[in-house]
Design a protein around this motif. Structure first.
Motif, PDB file in Angstrom:
ATOM      1  N   GLY A   1      -9.291  19.417   0.892  1.00 29.42           N
ATOM      2  CA  GLY A   1      -8.894  19.364   2.292  1.00 29.42           C
ATOM      3  C   GLY A   1      -9.961  18.767   3.173  1.00 29.42           C
ATOM      4  O   GLY A   1     -11.140  18.710   2.812  1.00 29.42           O
TER       5      GLY A   1
ATOM      6  N   ARG B   1       0.545  27.121   4.638  1.00 30.63           N
ATOM      7  CA  ARG B   1       0.452  25.676   4.583  1.00 30.63           C
ATOM      8  C   ARG B   1       1.803  25.066   4.924  1.00 30.63           C
ATOM      9  O   ARG B   1       2.853  25.620   4.538  1.00 30.63           O
TER      10      ARG B   1
ATOM     11  N   ASP C   1      -2.861  21.585  16.398  1.00 30.28           N
ATOM     12  CA  ASP C   1      -2.998  20.713  15.226  1.00 30.28           C
ATOM     13  C   ASP C   1      -4.237  21.068  14.403  1.00 30.28           C
ATOM     14  O   ASP C   1      -4.439  20.504  13.323  1.00 30.28           O
TER      15      ASP C   1
ATOM     16  N   TRP D   1       0.914  14.484   3.484  1.00 28.54           N
ATOM     17  CA  TRP D   1      -0.117  15.332   4.091  1.00 28.54           C
ATOM     18  C   TRP D   1       0.520  16.685   4.423  1.00 28.54           C
ATOM     19  O   TRP D   1       1.610  16.738   5.000  1.00 28.54           O
TER      20      TRP D   1
ATOM     21  N   ALA E   1      -6.410  22.476  11.768  1.00 32.65           N
ATOM     22  CA  ALA E   1      -6.056  22.917  10.421  1.00 32.65           C
ATOM     23  C   ALA E   1      -6.890  22.166   9.407  1.00 32.65           C
ATOM     24  O   ALA E   1      -7.556  21.174   9.740  1.00 32.65           O
TER      25      ALA E   1
ATOM     26  N   TYR F   1      -6.390  19.729   6.500  1.00 35.61           N
ATOM     27  CA  TYR F   1      -5.361  18.773   6.098  1.00 35.61           C
ATOM     28  C   TYR F   1      -5.581  18.373   4.644  1.00 35.61           C
ATOM     29  O   TYR F   1      -6.691  18.018   4.244  1.00 35.61           O
ATOM     30  N   TYR F   2      -4.485  18.429   3.885  1.00 39.52           N
ATOM     31  CA  TYR F   2      -4.535  18.118   2.460  1.00 39.52           C
ATOM     32  C   TYR F   2      -3.697  16.889   2.159  1.00 39.52           C
ATOM     33  O   TYR F   2      -2.550  16.764   2.625  1.00 39.52           O
TER      34      TYR F   2
ATOM     35  N   ARG G   1      -0.858  20.688   5.905  1.00 41.63           N
ATOM     36  CA  ARG G   1      -1.979  21.291   6.621  1.00 41.63           C
ATOM     37  C   ARG G   1      -1.854  22.807   6.609  1.00 41.63           C
ATOM     38  O   ARG G   1      -0.752  23.355   6.460  1.00 41.63           O
TER      39      ARG G   1
END
Length: 125
Positions: A118, A44, A88, A35, A90, A92-93, A37
């Motif tokens: 994402g 990123r 936190d 992961w 963001a 998230y990917y 973000r």
């Protein structure tokens, strides 16, 4: 490899969320899953990874709060996020690496082969 991330949303500081990433095309035992973000206006960054052998690694700021895990039967990777903080927030990917990920390269975007869409996590103060 196709990756489908889900589970983002709005949560208050101190709360929890669990992100999921369903993979198809390869079994999780054969790939590393991570992961990353990206917060608004920022680059990123690496968050966590579970490598083929099952070892897990985290960025320092989430260690002890986030847990990455995988369910091989469901071919799904999870990111359990506890004690969430506004920082936190963001997108998230979920991403995958299929050629064998060495430890020194886990935080390098260029080492990963496949990206999912994402999912937005917003933590309110």
């Amino acid at each position: 490899v196709q990756l489908q991330a889900s589970g983002g949303g709005l949560v208050q500081a101190g709360g929890s969320l669990r992100l999921s990433c369903a993979a198809s095309g390869r079994t999780l035992r054969t790939i590393a899953m991570a992961w990353f973000r990206q917060a608004p206006g920022k680059e990123r960054e690496f968050v966590a990874v579970v490598r083929r052998g099952g070892d897990t690694h985290y960025r320092a700021s989430v260690k002890g709060r986030f847990t990455i895990s995988r369910d091989n039967a469901k071919n799904t990777v999870y990111l359990q996020m506890n004690s969430l903080k506004p920082e936190d927030t963001a997108v998230y990917y979920c991403i995958a690496e299929t050629g064998g990920l060495i430890l020194s390269a886990i935080s390098m975007e260029s080492q990963y082969d496949y990206w999912g869409q994402g999912t937005l996590v917003t933590v309110s103060s």
